[in-house]
Write an enzyme that holds these catalytic residues in place. Structure first.
Site, short mmCIF file in Angstrom:
data_model
loop_
_atom_site.label_atom_id
_atom_site.label_comp_id
_atom_site.label_asym_id
_atom_site.label_seq_id
_atom_site.Cartn_x
_atom_site.Cartn_y
_atom_site.Cartn_z
N LYS A 27 -35.81 20.95 1.91
CA LYS A 27 -35.31 21.86 0.89
C LYS A 27 -36.42 22.23 -0.09
CE LYS A 27 -31.09 20.88 -0.19
NZ LYS A 27 -30.14 19.92 -0.78
N ARG A 97 -30.84 18.07 -6.78
CA ARG A 97 -30.47 18.15 -5.37
C ARG A 97 -31.31 17.24 -4.50
NH1 ARG A 97 -31.42 24.36 -4.14
NH2 ARG A 97 -29.91 23.99 -2.45
N GLY A 106 -24.78 17.29 4.12
CA GLY A 106 -23.70 16.68 3.37
C GLY A 106 -23.81 15.18 3.18
N MET A 108 -26.16 13.44 1.47
CA MET A 108 -26.67 12.94 0.20
C MET A 108 -26.14 13.81 -0.94
SD MET A 108 -30.38 11.66 1.30
CE MET A 108 -30.82 13.30 1.76
N ARG A 351 -33.50 26.99 5.86
CA ARG A 351 -34.00 26.01 6.83
C ARG A 351 -33.74 26.57 8.21
NH1 ARG A 351 -29.20 21.97 5.18
NH2 ARG A 351 -27.56 23.46 5.56
N HIS A 472 -18.52 21.41 6.32
CA HIS A 472 -19.12 20.17 6.79
C HIS A 472 -18.79 19.90 8.25
CE1 HIS A 472 -19.01 15.76 7.44
NE2 HIS A 472 -20.19 15.84 6.87
N ARG A 578 -30.51 9.07 50.01
CA ARG A 578 -30.09 7.71 50.38
C ARG A 578 -29.20 7.80 51.60
NH1 ARG A 578 -28.59 8.81 45.33
NH2 ARG A 578 -29.68 7.87 43.59
N ARG A 635 -34.83 8.00 52.64
CA ARG A 635 -35.03 6.56 52.54
C ARG A 635 -34.16 5.86 53.57
NH1 ARG A 635 -33.11 3.46 47.25
NH2 ARG A 635 -31.08 3.78 48.23
N GLU A 762 -41.58 -0.46 44.53
CA GLU A 762 -40.53 -0.96 43.63
C GLU A 762 -40.56 -2.47 43.49
OE1 GLU A 762 -36.72 0.24 45.17
OE2 GLU A 762 -37.39 0.04 47.23
N SER A 781 -43.48 6.54 46.42
CA SER A 781 -42.49 7.00 45.45
C SER A 781 -42.06 5.79 44.64
CB SER A 781 -41.30 7.63 46.17
OG SER A 781 -40.31 7.96 45.22
N GLY A 783 -39.79 3.55 42.77
CA GLY A 783 -38.37 3.29 42.55
C GLY A 783 -38.28 2.50 41.27
N THR A 784 -38.20 3.22 40.15
CA THR A 784 -38.38 2.52 38.87
C THR A 784 -37.15 1.72 38.44
OG1 THR A 784 -37.92 4.64 37.83
CG2 THR A 784 -40.22 3.92 37.90
N ASN A 785 -36.01 1.93 39.11
CA ASN A 785 -34.88 1.06 38.77
C ASN A 785 -35.19 -0.37 39.19
OD1 ASN A 785 -33.71 3.45 38.07
ND2 ASN A 785 -32.28 3.52 39.78
N ASP A 786 -35.54 -0.52 40.49
CA ASP A 786 -35.88 -1.86 40.97
C ASP A 786 -37.18 -2.35 40.34
OD1 ASP A 786 -34.07 -3.19 42.74
OD2 ASP A 786 -34.30 -1.51 44.12
N CYS A 851 -38.60 8.32 41.84
CA CYS A 851 -37.23 8.71 42.20
C CYS A 851 -36.20 7.84 41.50
CB CYS A 851 -37.04 8.68 43.71
SG CYS A 851 -37.25 7.04 44.41
N TYR A 871 -44.77 14.61 41.45
CA TYR A 871 -43.42 15.12 41.21
C TYR A 871 -42.53 14.05 40.61
CZ TYR A 871 -41.82 12.58 45.34
OH TYR A 871 -41.51 11.59 46.22
P1 ADP Z 1 -26.85 20.25 0.55
O1 ADP Z 1 -28.13 19.59 0.87
O2 ADP Z 1 -25.68 19.41 0.82
O3 ADP Z 1 -26.78 21.63 1.12
P2 ADP Z 1 -27.49 21.45 -1.98
O4 ADP Z 1 -28.53 20.77 -2.78
O5 ADP Z 1 -27.98 22.62 -1.22
O6 ADP Z 1 -26.81 20.40 -1.05
O7 ADP Z 1 -26.36 21.87 -3.00
C1 ADP Z 1 -24.97 21.89 -2.76
C2 ADP Z 1 -24.41 23.23 -3.17
O8 ADP Z 1 -24.73 23.54 -4.51
C3 ADP Z 1 -24.96 24.35 -2.33
O9 ADP Z 1 -23.95 25.24 -2.02
C4 ADP Z 1 -25.96 25.00 -3.21
O10 ADP Z 1 -26.10 26.35 -2.91
C5 ADP Z 1 -25.38 24.78 -4.61
N1 ADP Z 1 -26.46 24.72 -5.58
C6 ADP Z 1 -27.45 23.83 -5.63
N2 ADP Z 1 -28.30 24.11 -6.63
C7 ADP Z 1 -27.83 25.21 -7.24
C8 ADP Z 1 -28.29 26.01 -8.34
N3 ADP Z 1 -29.42 25.72 -8.99
N4 ADP Z 1 -27.54 27.07 -8.68
C9 ADP Z 1 -26.41 27.36 -8.01
N5 ADP Z 1 -25.93 26.67 -6.98
C10 ADP Z 1 -26.64 25.59 -6.59
MG MG Z 2 -27.54 23.14 0.74
MG MG Z 3 -34.62 0.32 45.10
#
Ligand code: ADP
Ligand code: MG
Ligand code: MG
Length: 897
Positions: A27, A97, A106, A108, A351, A472, A578, A635, A762, A781, A783-786, A851, A871
């Site tokens: 982020k 954040r 979601g 943290m 991201r 989520h 086989r 085989r 093997e 070949s 035979g990596t299981n055995d 194999c 192969y």
């Molecule tokens: P997560 O990693 O779970 O996506 P975020 O840090 O992105 O958490 O934040 C959770 C929510 O809060 C997101 O929808 C984000 O857009 C909103 N948010 C975070 N910072 C701000 C900000 N400075 N202004 C407005 N909304 C924010």
């Molecule tokens: Mg976010």
């Molecule tokens: Mg074998």
């Protein structure tokens, strides 16, 4: 001096960069990069992941000097924003954040609206001329801070909110007792009252006043974010997702912008392309008059982006422009969080977007066509899991429409495609327990929260009553390509009673439903599922992969059917056919092999083998035809003979009467076959040392089949492979006998059919003596299981009881991975490297393959490439994965150079 710990961004300048994900988290790196690109990002600063690491090393304390650095960054932010934190007239508000190097949706914490206190809330109210908004922001902050930084149960705050709604809002508006009261209906006076009550909850729970000093709020929030890194749910998520080696989470302090300032404001999440189909269309959700958390938590069901175009065209068009900029810059599909404050767009996060496997292929393919990435890059972007998930099931299209119609139980939002059926359960814990007991379940929730990930992982599919495509549940399920339907509002779910109602029906825990994640439809009962057709882009991208790889990819296939499947999957030959499976196929065959085993003298044995010959010949002919000139490694018989004979009395009697002998004789012969340690017993080529007649029959079947197919005009390339060889002389005996049978047949046929004779490696001794064995063997070949079993002295059939203790990261953690799934590079791999070197010293350019099970494991395939194998061979289903892995091995070696 300690390294820099706080990175500022704002006013088009940023100290950090997009490639500093490890240090700034995904982020933080994204915010810095977008700021540099000139996108509308609010100002702020990032505290590095290294600080999180130090925080834990110091026993949850800040390293010296951190507070000074933060205060300097804060001053800078106040300067850029033109507002001060805690200012009673025009306060700066910020969010705090989390954000690690790898996305953990979601998992943290984030705290919004920091900087509000009893005085600044009034300033905000006046400055915005919107007291309702100010108090709404304050009540959110108290709740988030109380829950996150002080661990107060969120329900305690929610309960107060509900009480206000019931006691005041409902009365004021004259609403029915059972009508739902939306948050937006609660007015300013009621919110003031609510804030008062929330602060009281805070005091009761912590015996402290809600902190009024913004710096105290800041310290508490930063610690809460650090703390969330080690919260159970985050630790579990990292375990499930196999995320390791990260320093911790970064902390991003970002100036607040508000999506909840009225109808000209809102918040949304979008993908630059459709994450399900990969189509080049803008895709996302928008929620007007709302703060970001409302979308992500899936509490309210949002509208489509097209609706944003209708309501706020300029914002929509700017978003479209930024979408282009971001895709061009990152050269990948992006997932963007944005907020509109009174008609002004702000981007809060970007991201690389999670996508379905279909979309992964389509997007990689399209990006090549749009000249944003090379073919090499496209191939490296596909993951083995993408391929695996492509083959996920859908509801059998041949189920008649009226049947489907009748079973329809509810319609929701199609969040993640694929279909699944199973018994419904209502809690994550129930899902985990049921899955552990081997049952297939569908997890049904009103909405999911990060606490549910364990159960979501265990379930076949996920169904929620609320939320949009970026809630989520949807985000997490998409990451696993797990069928998921969200926003299914017609479901009336009662988790306490463990039942749900929909369209006049009541279903209880254990009742079966089928989800169609592709359409968002829920059906009653179990519907037949089938594998879908492959996306067009798949074939192109795989062709590119094929053009990069050096190793060939073959399949393990025992029947003409498997052989055809293998070719469909792109196999270039059979690496392991086989022959013993052919003996079990029909009763007739079974009796013939049993008769052979029970025979007392070679003549009798030969007579029994003669009955088997035509069957084997037909099977080989079928396989040769299907393989159409591609090499086929056959085989010879491998398992211990006791596996072919009946062990229970009635079956033994039946066999005895068929053979016209005494049941006691059968029982005695079976008893004689008993071995204390069958995997180290009379099996593999040892059987043909004792009973060369078996070898004679098998070779005859192979060569006669080859002659027959060749006569019909199809090329054949048989490779005859002797299993479990441990000595040169042993192989020499077998090889001589092989040629003694094959050559006269070929000579008489007057056809030229080159065939080779080789061996499996093997047994560790064979690896050590590979130079000698190569004097006879034309190919090896592995035979990596055995080979794994014998090198490690681990019985594959029994190790399951204790091997998890060796692999479990919470236990002794001796091995990172199960050595039967992913090759033990050091031990078994070391033996392989040695055997390759020795073998090729004797026989230059000797053809060598693998194999075992490992031939389809991407990590092991990479090792095989580096070790110089010609192969890999794996199950037909894993052939595309091996093709990709073999190409990626080449590309990653190129990159390193
Ligand atoms: P997560 O990693 O779970 O996506 P975020 O840090 O992105 O958490 O934040 C959770 C929510 O809060 C997101 O929808 C984000 O857009 C909103 N948010 C975070 N910072 C701000 C900000 N400075 N202004 C407005 N909304 C924010
Ligand atoms: Mg976010
Ligand atoms: Mg074998």
């Amino acid at each position: 001096m300690a390294s820099k710990r706080v990175y500022f961004f704002g006013a088009r300048k940023a100290e950090g960069r997009g490639d500093q994900k490890e240090l700034l988290g995904g982020k933080g790196a994204g915010l810095a990069e977008m700021t540099r690109l000139g996108l509308p990002v609010p100002g702020g600063f990032t505290i590095t992941t290294e600080v999180c690491d130090q925080f834990y090393r110091l026993g949850k304390k800040w390293p010296r000097g951190l507070d000074g650095e933060i205060q300097r960054a804060l001053k800078r932010l106040e300067h850029v924003a033109g507002k001060k934190l805690g200012d009673p007239v025009d306060p700066l508000l910020v969010s705090v954040r989390s954000g690690a190097a790898r996305s953990m949706p979601g998992m943290m914490e984030t705290i919004l609206n920091l900087g509000l206190n009893d005085r600044s809330v009034e300033g905000l109210a006046q400055g915005t001329a919107n007291p309702r908004f100010a108090y709404d922001a304050y009540r959110r902050f108290i709740t988030m801070y109380g829950a996150t930084a002080r661990g107060i149960a969120r329900e305690k705050f929610d309960h107060e909110f509900q009480k206000i709604k019931d006691e005041r809002t409902r009365k004021r508006l004259g609403l029915d007792a059972d009508a739902k009261v939306a948050d937006t209906l609660v007015d300013e006076a009621e919110l003031r009252d609510l804030v008062y009550r929330l602060k009281k909850v805070y005091l009761q729970e912590t015996r402290q006043q809600f902190p009024q000093d913004p710096w105290d709020q800041m310290v508490g929030s930063i610690n809460a974010v650090f703390g969330s890194w080690m919260a159970d749910k985050a630790v579990t998520y990292r375990r499930v997702e196999k995320i390791s080696g990260l320093k911790g989470t970064a902390v991003n302090i970002v100036q607040m912008v508000f999506g909840n300032m009225g109808e000209d404001s809102g918040t949304g999440v979008c993908f630059t392309r459709d994450p399900n189909s990969g189509e080049n269309t803008f895709y996302g959700d928008f929620l007007s008059n709302a703060q970001g958390e409302d979308v992500v938590a899936g509490i309210r069901t949002p509208v489509k982006l097209s609706e944003l175009e209708r309501r706020m065209a300029p914002v929509y068009y700017q978003l479209l422009k930024d979408r282009k900029i971001l895709e061009k810059h990152y050269r990948d599909m992006q997932d963007i969080e944005f907020t509109v404050e009174r008609g002004r767009l702000y981007i809060l996060q970007c991201r690389s977007g999670k996508r379905s496997p279909q979309a992964a292929f389509k997007i990689a393919h399209d990006f090549v066509a749009e000249r944003l990435i090379s073919r090499e890059e496209a191939v490296t972007r596909i993951s083995p899991e993408d391929i695996e998930r492509l083959f996920y099931p859908v509801i059998d299209p041949s189920v008649p429409k009226p049947d489907l119609e009748k079973r329809k139980l509810a319609q929701g939002i199609d969040a993640v495609p694929g279909a699944a059926s199973g018994e419904i359960v209502f809690t994550a814990a129930d899902a985990e327990a049921a899955a552990a007991a081997g049952r297939r379940v569908i997890l049904v929730r009103r909405e999911t929260s990060p606490e549910d990930v364990g159960g979501m992982h265990a379930a076949q599919g996920i169904l929620t009553a609320t939320g949009g495509k970026t809630s989520h549940a949807a985000v997490v399920a998409r990451g696993w390509a797990k069928c998921c339907i969200v926003g299914c509002e017609e479901l009336d779910i009662d988790p306490a009673a463990k039942e749900l109602k929909s369209r006049g029906k009541t279903l209880r825990e254990g009742d079966v439903v089928t989800l169609d994640g592709g359409t968002g439809t829920v059906y009653e009962g179990a519907l037949p599922l089938v594998k879908p057709a492959l996306p067009a882009a798949f074939h192109d991208v795989m062709k590119w992969a094929d053009s990069f790889r050096r190793m060939r990819v073959r399949a393990n296939a025992d029947t003409p059917y498997d052989a055809k499947k293998a070719i469909e999957m792109g196999a270039e030959g059979i690496g392991l056919c086989r022959t013993e499976h052919m003996f079990f196929d029909t009763e007739e065959r079974r009796f013939a092999i049993q008769e052979m085993i029970l025979a007392d003298a070679p003549a009798q044995r030969r007579a029994a083998l003669d009955k088997l010959l035509p069957f084997q010949r037909d099977d080989f002919a079928g396989i040769f035809e299907a393989m159409d000139g591609r090499p086929v490694t056959i085989r010879l018989i491998d398992p211990p003979l006791h596996e072919f004979v009946p062990h229970d009395r009635p079956k033994q009697e039946e066999l005895a009467s068929r053979l016209g002998i005494d049941p006691e004789t059968v029982a005695r012969r079976v008893a004689q076959l008993h071995e204390a340690n069958p995997m180290l017993g009379h099996r593999g080529c040892r059987l043909c040392i004792t009973y060369p007649e078996i070898l004679d029959m098998q070779i005859r079947a192979i060569i006669e089949a080859a002659i027959r197919v060749k006569r019909k005009g199809t090329d054949v390339k048989p490779e005859i492979m002797h299993p479990l060889v441990m000595d040169r002389k042993e192989l020499e005996f077998l090889e001589k006998r092989t040629r003694a049978v094959a050559d006269p047949l070929l000579k008489a046929s007057r056809l030229r059919i080159p065939y080779t004779v080789g061996t499996m490696i093997e047994v560790p001794r064979a690896a050590f003596l590979a130079d000698q064995i190569a004097e006879v063997a034309e190919f090896f070949s592995f035979g990596t299981n055995d080979l794994t079993q014998m090198t490690m002295g681990l019985s594959r059939d029994d190790a399951g009881r204790f091997l998890p203790d060796y692999v479990n990261p919470g236990g002794a953690a001796i091995f990172a991975l199960d050595p039967f799934q992913s090759l033990d590079f050091e031990g078994v791999g070391g033996l392989m490297t040695m055997a390759i070197e020795k073998g090729r010293k004797t026989r230059r350019g000797m053809k060598i393959g693998i194999c075992g099970e490992h031939g389809g494991d991407p990590r092991s395939v990479k090792f095989c490439h580096e070790a110089g194998l010609d192969y890999v061979s794996c199950s037909p289903y894993r052939v595309p994965i091996a093709r990709l892995a073999a190409a990626q091995a080449v590309l990653s070696a190129r990159k390193r150079r």
